[in-house]
Design an enzyme around this catalytic site. Structure first.
Site, PDB file in Angstrom:
ATOM      1  CG  ASP A 331      78.708  44.021 -45.115  1.00  0.00           C
ATOM      2  OD1 ASP A 331      79.013  44.975 -44.052  1.00  0.00           O
ATOM      3  OD2 ASP A 331      77.460  44.460 -45.542  1.00  0.00           O
ATOM      4  CD  GLU A 360      79.778  42.854 -40.557  1.00  0.00           C
ATOM      5  OE1 GLU A 360      79.292  43.648 -39.762  1.00  0.00           O
ATOM      6  OE2 GLU A 360      78.784  42.889 -40.963  1.00  0.00           O
TER       7      GLU A 360
END
Length: 621
Positions: A331, A360
């Site tokens: 993330d 990400e």
């Protein structure tokens, strides 16, 4: 009463003796050691133990065990933490006694080293796979007994509350996912989020080594991955290194003063992700990006602290070895310390060469995303990140497949915008390792509630599943789940109908789906299962043609050896006759093609009529 007390006391004494051997009743004790155990035979011989207990830093550890030595004992400004670095070389499985001495008082902690008996998994994921992304709390509730915990109760009427989905619910639907044609499941975070308001999404971790008990146990997760591997499926685990949850025990007793960035004065990140690569960026701007908190409930971790950095790296390796997961999605990739993230990628890949990590990389331009991929010519400092996320293609697809966009195509409109992103693949060091998607848990759903036909849906997924990269599809897409970001995150993370006992509709079955939902479901199922065995789409070279300014048609081919798949997308609202003479580079001597979905034979001589908003996926004969 007396018998009960005696039994309870004996049980407690027995429990304590499993981990501790006391030689002095007043000696200091250890409350927690992380990781709780480790394995012999790892390529990296060093192991960090984070030891926590009252005033434990005053003690001195000692180990006498063949093949295990203490390399370093590190203390911080917090006397309740001790970092013990071990070297494990040619050791055998067993219990390693660690003696802690403090002014003549001694106690022993028994640390376990396990054998590496499970060789399954850790396979990575690739362009041969298609990922099914799901939010566990919203997919299926297989065990209602674990719904409520710590005064946080399930409330399905609140889009931001816990809804009760869990690992058992996923286990019960594995055949559904596999039969649909997916090879891999990417789970939004499943680690503990013991937060006051539930943190159903999983991005506020309060225990990096524990599955949230509302999802199940660590053993449940391990069994689930084993079951998936037995079915020929893979597992991708979502991880977060940028921050933890505000209720993490670290926030009550920080391992070091610099464990958290801006611990005493809340500074929110500026989300200016370009500053991570911008050679002109002011240092203060970069500092706010890297050290600012995501939100107040997510304290920013300082990966420049070497003990924290090693802790996080070991945590990933622990989950890979424990549960044999196949991949990690990291993330908020640009937000943590760059050098740390590069070290993490390298150490994980060194330990598991077949593994894959996707970061990400939420940027609008291909150059910005490509900068983050390993071995990029754009970045002088190797990131070691194997796979990046193609947000630019996502945004172009939202525009390019829209009926509201320019009917005639042309530069920066219609399907030309999609072509334009693919045409910039020269920026990537490895175009095969790019994650492609039309939506996910942070974006508005691709399907729109006002649509009355599947033309846009079919065309977009025909493209997604035949272009380059590693496709990912968000749960519920197959039943046309809708929701916009403006309506809130809960709107794009709705419960899957039929995943809860008592649901009035069960969309896991054909009988529980509408005609249009079944049409979408059947289309995806056929396309996904066809893709599994199509070498041209998986490994073939991509050759494409720029959409003409006046027809908004995008044509490309995937070619591997004597196998060719020709894709024709008509982005306009009217039927079009395409002169096939333009495409002889890829059609060669082929005179016909068979449409994958309909089985219809299409003549490739002269012109081919493509229906309005239609598509052909042709296997050339």
């Amino acid at each position: 009463m007396h018998k009960f007390f005696t039994k309870k006391f004996v049980f407690l004494l027995l429990y304590v003796s499993l981990s501790f051997e006391f030689t002095d009743a007043a000696a200091a004790s250890v409350t927690r050691v992380e990781p709780a155990y480790w394995w012999i035979g790892m390529k990296n011989k060093e192991l960090q133990l984070m030891v926590y207990g009252p005033a434990i830093a005053k003690s001195t550890p000692e180990i006498t065990y063949p093949g295990v030595t203490i390399k370093e004992v590190a203390r911080t400004d917090n006397p309740n933490y001790l970092f013990v670095y071990l070297t494990i070389d040619a050791a055998k499985p067993g219990i390693v006694p660690i003696k802690f001495s403090d002014n003549g008082k001694v106690f022993t902690y028994k640390y376990e080293l396990k054998a590496r008996t499970d060789k399954s998994g850790a396979l990575g994921f690739s362009k041969a796979d298609v990922l099914y992304l799901l939010t566990p709390d919203r997919f299926a509730n297989g065990n209602i007994k674990n719904d409520n915990w710590d005064n946080v109760n399930v409330d399905r009427n609140d889009p931001n509350a816990r809804h009760g989905g869990d690992l058992q619910g996923v286990a019960q639907r594995l055949d559904y996912i596999k039969d649909l044609g997916f090879t891999t499941v990417w789970f939004n975070p499943v680690q503990e989020n013991k937060m006051p308001h539930g943190s159903y999404h999983g991005y506020a971790i309060t225990d990096f080594y524990k599955i949230d008990q509302r999802f199940g146990t660590n053993e449940d997760f391990k069994k689930l991955t084993a079951t998936m591997h037995a079915k020929g499926m893979k597992v991708v685990m979502d991880m977060i290194f940028n921050h933890c949850g505000s209720e993490h025990p670290w926030m009550k007793d920080k391992p070091a003063a610099d464990w958290i960035n801006n611990p005493n004065n809340y500074v929110e990140t500026n989300h200016a992700k370009l500053t991570a690569m911008d050679t002109h960026a002011a240092k203060t701007e970069q500092d706010i990006l890297l050290d600012g908190w995501f939100v107040r409930s997510m304290p920013d971790l300082n990966q420049r602290n070497r003990h924290l950095a090693t802790y996080l790296i070991q945590n990933s390796i622990w989950w890979i070895e424990y549960a044999r997961i196949d991949g990690i999605r990291q993330d908020t990739y640009p937000y943590p310390d760059y050098q740390f993230m590069a070290r993490w990628c390298k150490e994980v890949m060194d330990e598991y060469p077949n593994f894959n990590i996707v970061g990400e990389s939420w940027y609008g331009k291909s150059s910005e995303v490509a900068w983050w991929q390993r071995n990029s010519s754009l970045n002088k400092n190797n990131s070691y990140l194997k796979t990046v996320m193609d947000f630019p293609l996502t945004f172009a697809s939202e525009k390019g497949f829209s009926k509201d966009d320019n009917e005639h195509g042309g530069e920066s409109s219609g399907l030309y915008s999609v072509f334009e992103v693919i045409a910039q693949d020269f920026l990537y060091a490895d175009p095969d390792n790019i994650l492609t998607f039309l939506d996910n848990h942070d974006l508005g759903r691709f399907a729109r509630k006002e649509e009355t036909d599947l033309n846009r849906f079919k065309q977009a997924f025909a493209f997604l599943l035949t272009t380059r990269g590693i496709p990912q599809i968000y749960y519920g897409t197959e039943i046309l789940m809708v929701g916009t970001k403006n309506e809130g995150d809960g709107s794009i993370r709705k419960d899957f109908p039929g995943g809860w006992p008592g649901d009035k509709t069960d969309a896991f079955t054909a009988a529980g789906r509408t005609r249009m939902q079944n049409e979408a479901f059947d289309y995806l199922k056929k396309l996904l299962n066809w893709r599994k065995n199509n070498d041209a789409v998986i490994n073939g070279k991509l050759t494409h043609y720029a959409p003409s300014w006046n027809n908004n048609a995008y044509v490309y081919a995937r070619i591997s050896g004597d196998k060719t798949v020709l894709v024709i997308l008509n982005g306009s609202g009217k039927d079009q006759d395409l002169d096939m003479a333009r495409y002889t580079d890829v059609t060669g001597s082929h005179t016909t093609g068979i449409d994958v979905i309909t089985g219809k034979q299409v003549q490739l001589k002269g012109t081919v009529t493509v229906p309005a908003r239609g598509e052909y996926i042709l296997e050339l004969n």
